[in-house]
Design an enzyme around this catalytic site. Sequence first.
Site, PDB file in Angstrom:
ATOM      1  N   GLU A 118       8.482 -16.969  -2.087  1.00 32.59           N
ATOM      2  CA  GLU A 118       9.865 -16.577  -2.341  1.00 32.59           C
ATOM      3  C   GLU A 118      10.513 -16.043  -1.070  1.00 32.59           C
ATOM      4  O   GLU A 118       9.866 -15.370  -0.279  1.00 32.59           O
ATOM      5  CB  GLU A 118       9.910 -15.452  -3.376  1.00 32.59           C
ATOM      6  N   CYS A 163      14.781 -11.621   3.408  1.00 38.15           N
ATOM      7  CA  CYS A 163      13.547 -10.911   3.109  1.00 38.15           C
ATOM      8  C   CYS A 163      12.436 -11.962   3.096  1.00 38.15           C
ATOM      9  O   CYS A 163      12.439 -12.884   2.285  1.00 38.15           O
ATOM     10  CB  CYS A 163      13.707 -10.235   1.746  1.00 38.15           C
ATOM     11  N   CYS A 187      -1.031 -11.251  -2.808  1.00 41.14           N
ATOM     12  CA  CYS A 187      -1.251 -10.020  -2.044  1.00 41.14           C
ATOM     13  C   CYS A 187      -2.483  -9.313  -2.582  1.00 41.14           C
ATOM     14  O   CYS A 187      -2.716  -9.303  -3.789  1.00 41.14           O
ATOM     15  CB  CYS A 187      -0.029  -9.112  -2.171  1.00 41.14           C
ATOM     16  N   CYS A 194      -0.988  -2.748  -5.458  1.00 36.95           N
ATOM     17  CA  CYS A 194      -0.154  -1.602  -5.859  1.00 36.95           C
ATOM     18  C   CYS A 194       0.203  -1.748  -7.339  1.00 36.95           C
ATOM     19  O   CYS A 194       0.576  -2.833  -7.791  1.00 36.95           O
ATOM     20  CB  CYS A 194       1.114  -1.533  -5.002  1.00 36.95           C
ATOM     21  N   CYS A 233       3.735  -3.149  -8.555  1.00 43.61           N
ATOM     22  CA  CYS A 233       4.311  -4.305  -7.863  1.00 43.61           C
ATOM     23  C   CYS A 233       3.881  -5.630  -8.494  1.00 43.61           C
ATOM     24  O   CYS A 233       2.713  -5.811  -8.841  1.00 43.61           O
ATOM     25  CB  CYS A 233       3.877  -4.264  -6.406  1.00 43.61           C
ATOM     26  N   GLY A 266       3.381  -9.990  -0.037  1.00 42.08           N
ATOM     27  CA  GLY A 266       2.318  -9.886   0.967  1.00 42.08           C
ATOM     28  C   GLY A 266       2.383  -8.608   1.777  1.00 42.08           C
ATOM     29  O   GLY A 266       3.381  -7.896   1.762  1.00 42.08           O
ATOM     30  N   GLU A 267       1.278  -8.335   2.454  1.00 42.11           N
ATOM     31  CA  GLU A 267       1.200  -7.159   3.321  1.00 42.11           C
ATOM     32  C   GLU A 267       1.193  -7.658   4.772  1.00 42.11           C
ATOM     33  O   GLU A 267       0.178  -8.209   5.241  1.00 42.11           O
ATOM     34  CB  GLU A 267      -0.078  -6.363   2.986  1.00 42.11           C
ATOM     35  N   SER A 276       7.572  -3.971   7.051  1.00 39.76           N
ATOM     36  CA  SER A 276       7.211  -2.910   6.105  1.00 39.76           C
ATOM     37  C   SER A 276       5.728  -3.009   5.757  1.00 39.76           C
ATOM     38  O   SER A 276       5.227  -4.081   5.425  1.00 39.76           O
ATOM     39  CB  SER A 276       8.049  -3.078   4.831  1.00 39.76           C
ATOM     40  N   SER A 285       5.622   2.181   3.189  1.00 33.64           N
ATOM     41  CA  SER A 285       5.742   2.417   1.755  1.00 33.64           C
ATOM     42  C   SER A 285       4.867   3.607   1.389  1.00 33.64           C
ATOM     43  O   SER A 285       3.647   3.482   1.327  1.00 33.64           O
ATOM     44  CB  SER A 285       5.288   1.173   0.981  1.00 33.64           C
ATOM     45  N   LEU A 286       5.496   4.738   1.133  1.00 34.94           N
ATOM     46  CA  LEU A 286       4.733   5.954   0.833  1.00 34.94           C
ATOM     47  C   LEU A 286       4.628   6.150  -0.683  1.00 34.94           C
ATOM     48  O   LEU A 286       3.541   6.249  -1.232  1.00 34.94           O
ATOM     49  CB  LEU A 286       5.392   7.150   1.523  1.00 34.94           C
ATOM     50  N   HIS A 287       5.765   6.238  -1.327  1.00 33.31           N
ATOM     51  CA  HIS A 287       5.869   6.253  -2.791  1.00 33.31           C
ATOM     52  C   HIS A 287       5.212   7.442  -3.489  1.00 33.31           C
ATOM     53  O   HIS A 287       5.129   7.458  -4.729  1.00 33.31           O
ATOM     54  CB  HIS A 287       5.313   4.962  -3.423  1.00 33.31           C
ATOM     55  N   ASN A 299      12.442  -1.635  -9.848  1.00 36.43           N
ATOM     56  CA  ASN A 299      12.749  -2.847 -10.590  1.00 36.43           C
ATOM     57  C   ASN A 299      11.623  -3.070 -11.578  1.00 36.43           C
ATOM     58  O   ASN A 299      10.492  -3.353 -11.179  1.00 36.43           O
ATOM     59  CB  ASN A 299      12.766  -4.034  -9.625  1.00 36.43           C
ATOM     60  N   CYS A 359      10.405  -8.635  -5.485  1.00 33.01           N
ATOM     61  CA  CYS A 359       8.962  -8.610  -5.355  1.00 33.01           C
ATOM     62  C   CYS A 359       8.142  -9.456  -6.318  1.00 33.01           C
ATOM     63  O   CYS A 359       7.542  -8.962  -7.267  1.00 33.01           O
ATOM     64  CB  CYS A 359       8.472  -7.168  -5.462  1.00 33.01           C
TER      65      CYS A 359
END
Length: 344
Positions: free
Chosen positions: A90, A103, A110, A114, A117, A157-158, A189, A212-214, A288, A331
Amino acid sequence: MINIYDFTFSKLEEYLVLNKEKKYRARQIFDWLYQKRIDNYEAMTNLNESTLKLLKENTYFGTLEKVLVSESSDGTVKYLFKLNDGKLIETVLMSHNYGYSVCITSQVGCNMGCEFCASGLLKKQRNLTSGEMLLQVLMVEKLFKKRISHIVIMGIGEPFDNYYHVRDFLTNANDHRGLEIGARHMTVSTCGIVPKIKEFALEKTQINLAISLHAPNNEIRDKIMPINKAYPIEDLIESIKYYHSKSSRRITIEYILLKDFNDQKEHALELAKLLKGLNVYVNLIPYNVVLEKPFQRSDKKTMDDFFKVLKANNINATLRKEQGHDIDAACGQLRSGYNKGVVR
Ligand code: SAH
């Protein structure tokens, strides 16, 4: 066979020299690929026969096939592309008052797992090459007929689990002979792969880094991000300090607000304390909702309150205006919907 878009300028020069061709041909080839946007060798009329032979026998023009396009009322467009090996990825285009950004997806699936996600619903199948990332920009420009000014590597993906391809991609995107997008207009990111954050610091680029801390503490982060077991928050903060010892660039901290999970005032206070004195700004992201996942979006007042606590504690923050909510632009949701046959 090599995808011609996988070459950085210097790698193409090396390749040519290694094959007894003139170095300056790289300039001509890049000109055809990225300035003139030509995707066949027949059109490359200023190349000599032996260079053409070398390219034709050993390289190919990678392509992305458009499978689906879905457009949001706010101007966000989401593309589902098929790679040359049939895998689906995507790419999202977002319209801003300062230009258009894409993006980019960096891996098929991935492995970071997480909990909130959708991307991780499909485990990593493989890394994307730099050319496949570059093609996402080229294709969106071609289909949307607008010049892209900004790139964020925040798709599936990371990126730091695919560090060297991502680095080549950024090199070509930034190169004045390539896509010529300013380094400060690009953001990568990561979920927090500490050794790669340090390696990235040493590259000394002007490219923006987002983390990405979250979560404001390990207890909460452990529950949603398995990477925290390998690189807990102390290590992450230490890597941010290291980055700042090498670069004066501010880091973005991403924080998704998850209802009744990490969105309370006490969490905001703890986050403010954690980040105090660091050259960072916090991007608060409305969640989301993903059907397969248990989390809910925080309500508006909770998000505003969280933001206010950060501000009151002198933490730079923004509450992200989200885009593409009505088209599952967040995502990994388009592909998963497509596979289930539920895409609108
Ligand atoms: N792997 C990288 C980049 C891809 S995700 C990373 O973790 O940073 C880009 C951002 O979107 C990350 O901050 C990610 O946590 C966030 N994200 C993932 N799923 C989301 C969702 N359903 N709603 C809002 N943000 C989400």
